[in-house]
Motif scaffolding. Structure first.
Motif, PDB file in Angstrom:
ATOM      1  N   ARG A  83     -13.344   8.798 -50.333  1.00 10.57           N
ATOM      2  CA  ARG A  83     -14.340   8.939 -51.393  1.00 10.57           C
ATOM      3  C   ARG A  83     -15.632   8.224 -51.023  1.00 10.57           C
ATOM      4  NH1 ARG A  83     -13.811   8.223 -57.911  1.00 10.57           N
ATOM      5  NH2 ARG A  83     -15.978   7.640 -58.338  1.00 10.57           N
ATOM      6  N   LEU A  84     -16.751   8.881 -51.312  1.00  8.99           N
ATOM      7  CA  LEU A  84     -18.072   8.301 -51.082  1.00  8.99           C
ATOM      8  C   LEU A  84     -18.904   8.483 -52.342  1.00  8.99           C
ATOM      9  CD1 LEU A  84     -20.310   7.091 -49.246  1.00  8.99           C
ATOM     10  CD2 LEU A  84     -20.834   9.437 -48.526  1.00  8.99           C
ATOM     11  N   TRP A 110     -25.205  19.071 -49.849  1.00  6.02           N
ATOM     12  CA  TRP A 110     -24.169  19.956 -49.314  1.00  6.02           C
ATOM     13  C   TRP A 110     -23.731  19.417 -47.964  1.00  6.02           C
ATOM     14  CZ3 TRP A 110     -29.303  20.907 -49.318  1.00  6.02           C
ATOM     15  CH2 TRP A 110     -29.925  21.395 -48.165  1.00  6.02           C
ATOM     16  N   GLN A 111     -22.460  19.604 -47.630  1.00  2.74           N
ATOM     17  CA  GLN A 111     -21.898  18.987 -46.435  1.00  2.74           C
ATOM     18  C   GLN A 111     -20.608  19.691 -46.039  1.00  2.74           C
ATOM     19  OE1 GLN A 111     -20.684  15.190 -48.766  1.00  2.74           O
ATOM     20  NE2 GLN A 111     -19.062  15.427 -47.246  1.00  2.74           N
ATOM     21  N   THR A 150     -18.599  12.269 -53.636  1.00  6.35           N
ATOM     22  CA  THR A 150     -18.284  13.225 -52.586  1.00  6.35           C
ATOM     23  C   THR A 150     -17.264  12.581 -51.656  1.00  6.35           C
ATOM     24  OG1 THR A 150     -19.250  14.673 -50.908  1.00  6.35           O
ATOM     25  CG2 THR A 150     -20.293  12.517 -51.192  1.00  6.35           C
ATOM     26  N   ILE A 151     -17.129  13.100 -50.433  1.00  5.11           N
ATOM     27  CA  ILE A 151     -16.276  12.467 -49.438  1.00  5.11           C
ATOM     28  C   ILE A 151     -17.115  12.135 -48.202  1.00  5.11           C
ATOM     29  CG2 ILE A 151     -14.203  13.687 -50.212  1.00  5.11           C
ATOM     30  CD1 ILE A 151     -14.474  15.422 -47.620  1.00  5.11           C
ATOM     31  N   TYR A 152     -16.631  11.202 -47.430  1.00  6.76           N
ATOM     32  CA  TYR A 152     -17.239  10.914 -46.133  1.00  6.76           C
ATOM     33  C   TYR A 152     -17.095  12.180 -45.300  1.00  6.76           C
ATOM     34  CZ  TYR A 152     -18.659   7.648 -42.414  1.00  6.76           C
ATOM     35  OH  TYR A 152     -19.356   6.973 -41.439  1.00  6.76           O
ATOM     36  N   PRO A 153     -18.187  12.698 -44.742  1.00  3.91           N
ATOM     37  CA  PRO A 153     -18.094  13.985 -44.048  1.00  3.91           C
ATOM     38  C   PRO A 153     -17.355  13.909 -42.718  1.00  3.91           C
ATOM     39  CG  PRO A 153     -20.304  13.078 -43.874  1.00  3.91           C
ATOM     40  CD  PRO A 153     -19.558  12.177 -44.804  1.00  3.91           C
ATOM     41  N   GLY A 154     -16.784  15.054 -42.329  1.00  4.98           N
ATOM     42  CA  GLY A 154     -16.182  15.185 -41.015  1.00  4.98           C
ATOM     43  C   GLY A 154     -17.226  15.599 -39.995  1.00  4.98           C
ATOM     44  N   HIS A 162     -23.141  14.096 -40.818  1.00  5.86           N
ATOM     45  CA  HIS A 162     -24.324  14.100 -41.681  1.00  5.86           C
ATOM     46  C   HIS A 162     -24.041  14.753 -43.027  1.00  5.86           C
ATOM     47  CE1 HIS A 162     -24.345  18.062 -39.745  1.00  5.86           C
ATOM     48  NE2 HIS A 162     -25.060  18.499 -40.754  1.00  5.86           N
ATOM     49  N   ILE A 163     -24.938  14.503 -43.970  1.00 14.95           N
ATOM     50  CA  ILE A 163     -24.977  15.166 -45.275  1.00 14.95           C
ATOM     51  C   ILE A 163     -26.386  15.706 -45.466  1.00 14.95           C
ATOM     52  CG2 ILE A 163     -24.911  14.833 -47.784  1.00 14.95           C
ATOM     53  CD1 ILE A 163     -22.780  12.718 -47.390  1.00 14.95           C
ATOM     54  N   HIS A 164     -26.493  16.957 -45.894  1.00 14.58           N
ATOM     55  CA  HIS A 164     -27.793  17.549 -46.191  1.00 14.58           C
ATOM     56  C   HIS A 164     -28.195  17.231 -47.629  1.00 14.58           C
ATOM     57  CE1 HIS A 164     -27.937  20.338 -42.679  1.00 14.58           C
ATOM     58  NE2 HIS A 164     -26.622  20.281 -42.777  1.00 14.58           N
TER      59      HIS A 164
END
Length: 245
Positions: A83-84, A110-111, A150-154, A162-164
């Protein structure tokens, strides 16, 4: 390797910045050594201008107003991952350099998920058209804050983790302001997060920040400061738009 398009931002000199403040309606870039720290609680906000970067191929204007973006509606089951809790503090800089909190701004994120898949997209490795996980928007409150869970992205080939995000003052009006960029993560923290499931199933091969051509154009200013929080992580990012004149 997926094409996240070209970088659109660059660092401006102080002379260019002064000129742009009187002419442009978009966010501007500044040397990170001159960027000011966030204001202390209860004091006037301080503008921190950040590099703009490419939107990339996976933006979808789904107009999902929600704090928790982890699920694919109508399901409430969250995508697996650490979780982020992510907060954007959005301000607006006037022509005279004065800075105020920007209320009512539309902030999209978005990610990809923990194994590198985006929703509502078609790729050589997946087809998720119609799904909406890890997408959504919030309007900034009176303090200019927009909050997401959100979640920590893969990761996926060719790009750093990254996260956009995209900030719009009026998405339905052509005259509204728009600023698009990306958030990045500390490599040591990513190593720890990605060593655990479900990330670990992806295996090795992650592109590091300094290997990413988009990151090289201002990415160091876009690394999210993340702290551990009960049940996951939390991070806040400060960004200013330049008011139209």
């Amino acid at each position: 390797m997926r094409d996240d398009d070209r970088t659109v931002g660059r660092v401006l000199s102080r002379r260019e910045l002064v000129g742009l403040l009187g002419l442009s309606g978009v966010a501007v870039l500044i040397d990170p050594l001159r960027a000011q720290a966030p204001a202390a609680s209860g004091s006037a906000p301080v503008c921190v201008v950040q590099p703009e970067q490419t939107e990339g191929p996976y933006f979808s204007d789904v107009m999902l107003n929600r704090v928790d973006v982890r699920s694919d509606p109508p399901s409430s089951a969250p995508k697996p991952g650490a979780r982020l809790d992510l907060t954007f503090n959005v301000t607006q800089m006037g022509a005279n350099g004065a800075c105020t909190a920007l209320a009512g701004a539309h902030v999209d994120i978005w990610q990809c998920d923990a194994v590198g898949v985006y929703s509502d997209a078609k790729d050589a490795l997946f087809n998720t058209i119609g799904q909406k996980f890890l997408r959504g928007y919030q309007l900034t409150d009176t303090n200019g804050a927009a909050r997401f869970t959100t979640i920590y992205p893969g990761w996926y080939p060719g790009r750093a983790v990254h996260i956009h995000f995209k900030i719009r003052t009026n998405p339905k009006a052509p005259a509204g302001q728009e600023f698009t960029s990306q958030l990045y993560f500390d490599e040591a923290l990513t190593d720890r997060v990605h060593a655990a499931p479900p990330y670990a199933s992806k295996g090795k091969g992650r592109t590091l920040n300094e290997q990413d051509g988009i990151f090289k154009k201002g990415g160091r200013q876009l690394v999210l400061a993340v702290s551990e929080k009960s049940g996951g992580y939390a991070g806040a990012f400060n960004v200013a738009l330049v008011k139209k004149t």
